[in-house]
Design an enzyme around this catalytic site. Structure first.
Site, PDB file in Angstrom:
ATOM      1  N   HIS A  89     -26.207 -67.201  52.689  1.00  0.00           N
ATOM      2  CA  HIS A  89     -27.640 -67.467  52.639  1.00  0.00           C
ATOM      3  C   HIS A  89     -28.075 -67.558  51.178  1.00  0.00           C
ATOM      4  O   HIS A  89     -27.284 -67.257  50.266  1.00  0.00           O
ATOM      5  CB  HIS A  89     -28.437 -66.371  53.374  1.00  0.00           C
ATOM      6  CG  HIS A  89     -28.225 -64.988  52.845  1.00  0.00           C
ATOM      7  ND1 HIS A  89     -27.525 -64.009  53.522  1.00  0.00           N
ATOM      8  CD2 HIS A  89     -28.606 -64.418  51.678  1.00  0.00           C
ATOM      9  CE1 HIS A  89     -27.505 -62.908  52.811  1.00  0.00           C
ATOM     10  NE2 HIS A  89     -28.138 -63.116  51.675  1.00  0.00           N
TER      11      HIS A  89
HETATM   12  P1  TYD Z   1     -27.764 -59.712  55.685  1.00  0.00           P
HETATM   13  O1  TYD Z   1     -28.572 -59.703  54.438  1.00  0.00           O
HETATM   14  O2  TYD Z   1     -27.721 -61.003  56.457  1.00  0.00           O
HETATM   15  O3  TYD Z   1     -26.270 -59.235  55.386  1.00  0.00           O
HETATM   16  P2  TYD Z   1     -25.043 -59.970  54.666  1.00  0.00           P
HETATM   17  O4  TYD Z   1     -25.593 -60.939  53.687  1.00  0.00           O
HETATM   18  O5  TYD Z   1     -24.283 -58.862  54.023  1.00  0.00           O
HETATM   19  O6  TYD Z   1     -24.212 -60.629  55.716  1.00  0.00           O
HETATM   20  O7  TYD Z   1     -28.284 -58.542  56.631  1.00  0.00           O
HETATM   21  C1  TYD Z   1     -27.594 -58.182  57.793  1.00  0.00           C
HETATM   22  C2  TYD Z   1     -28.562 -57.454  58.726  1.00  0.00           C
HETATM   23  O8  TYD Z   1     -29.063 -56.275  58.097  1.00  0.00           O
HETATM   24  C3  TYD Z   1     -29.784 -58.300  59.104  1.00  0.00           C
HETATM   25  O9  TYD Z   1     -30.053 -58.086  60.477  1.00  0.00           O
HETATM   26  C4  TYD Z   1     -30.904 -57.711  58.312  1.00  0.00           C
HETATM   27  C5  TYD Z   1     -30.491 -56.286  58.047  1.00  0.00           C
HETATM   28  N1  TYD Z   1     -30.940 -55.821  56.710  1.00  0.00           N
HETATM   29  C6  TYD Z   1     -32.021 -54.967  56.626  1.00  0.00           C
HETATM   30  O10 TYD Z   1     -32.641 -54.583  57.644  1.00  0.00           O
HETATM   31  N2  TYD Z   1     -32.444 -54.564  55.391  1.00  0.00           N
HETATM   32  C7  TYD Z   1     -31.821 -54.966  54.263  1.00  0.00           C
HETATM   33  O11 TYD Z   1     -32.232 -54.577  53.139  1.00  0.00           O
HETATM   34  C8  TYD Z   1     -30.704 -55.864  54.363  1.00  0.00           C
HETATM   35  C9  TYD Z   1     -29.989 -56.339  53.142  1.00  0.00           C
HETATM   36  C10 TYD Z   1     -30.295 -56.261  55.619  1.00  0.00           C
END
Ligand code: TYD
Length: 138
Positions: free
Chosen positions: A55
């Site tokens: 992303h």
């Molecule tokens: P995401 O940022 O998509 O993780 P990665 O980039 O490591 O794959 O986040 C994964 C899940 O965690 C998503 O459902 C949102 C949640 N999340 C939070 O609730 N708070 C946060 O600060 C972060 C970074 C993620």
């Protein structure tokens, strides 16, 4: 489009020596952090075949640190430039500015610490690669 920032490596101080171990530290106002930290989160127990991230953010700036293990971070800028960074030292961070598509792959023992400039907001994510390309091709 050319005025978007580039990702770059930040070397944090490493205090101590082999006999007692080390402390690394950062503080806002020491001219090392490009933003004031609003949020800290950490990622762990990710299998090696999993690609996380995938992303970009509209506003959020982040610094990724491999506190343990190894993280391969691939960044793609709005101008399509791709870079690969290896994080495998706990005193090394990678600054990821907004508008940068990024993916991360972790060794089994990797623990990633992330310092972020914003509170969590799902609306700040661009989660579709096609959407990322569409937005920045303008
Ligand atoms: P995401 O940022 O998509 O993780 P990665 O980039 O490591 O794959 O986040 C994964 C899940 O965690 C998503 O459902 C949102 C949640 N999340 C939070 O609730 N708070 C946060 O600060 C972060 C970074 C993620």
């Amino acid at each position: 489009m050319n005025d978007y920032k580039n990702p770059y490596i930040i070397e944090f101080p490493k205090i101590g020596d082999e006999s007692i171990g080390y402390i690394s530290v950062t503080e806002f106002n020491n001219n090392q952090l490009p933003f004031e930290i609003k949020r800290v989160y950490w990622t762990y127990n990710t299998a090696e075949f999993i690609l996380r991230g995938r992303h970009a953010h509209y506003n959020t700036e982040q610094i990724l640190i491999a506190i343990n293990g190894k993280i391969l971070v691939t960044t793609e800028l709005a101008n399509s430039e791709i870079k690969v960074f290896t994080l495998d030292k706990p005193n090394i961070g990678l600054y990821i500015p907004p508008h940068v598509w990024h993916t991360m792959q972790y060794s089994v023992d990797a623990v990633q610490l992330v310092l972020a400039s914003t509170h969590y907001d799902e609306n700040d994510y661009i989660r579709s690669y096609n959407e990322f390309k569409r937005i920045y091709s303008k």
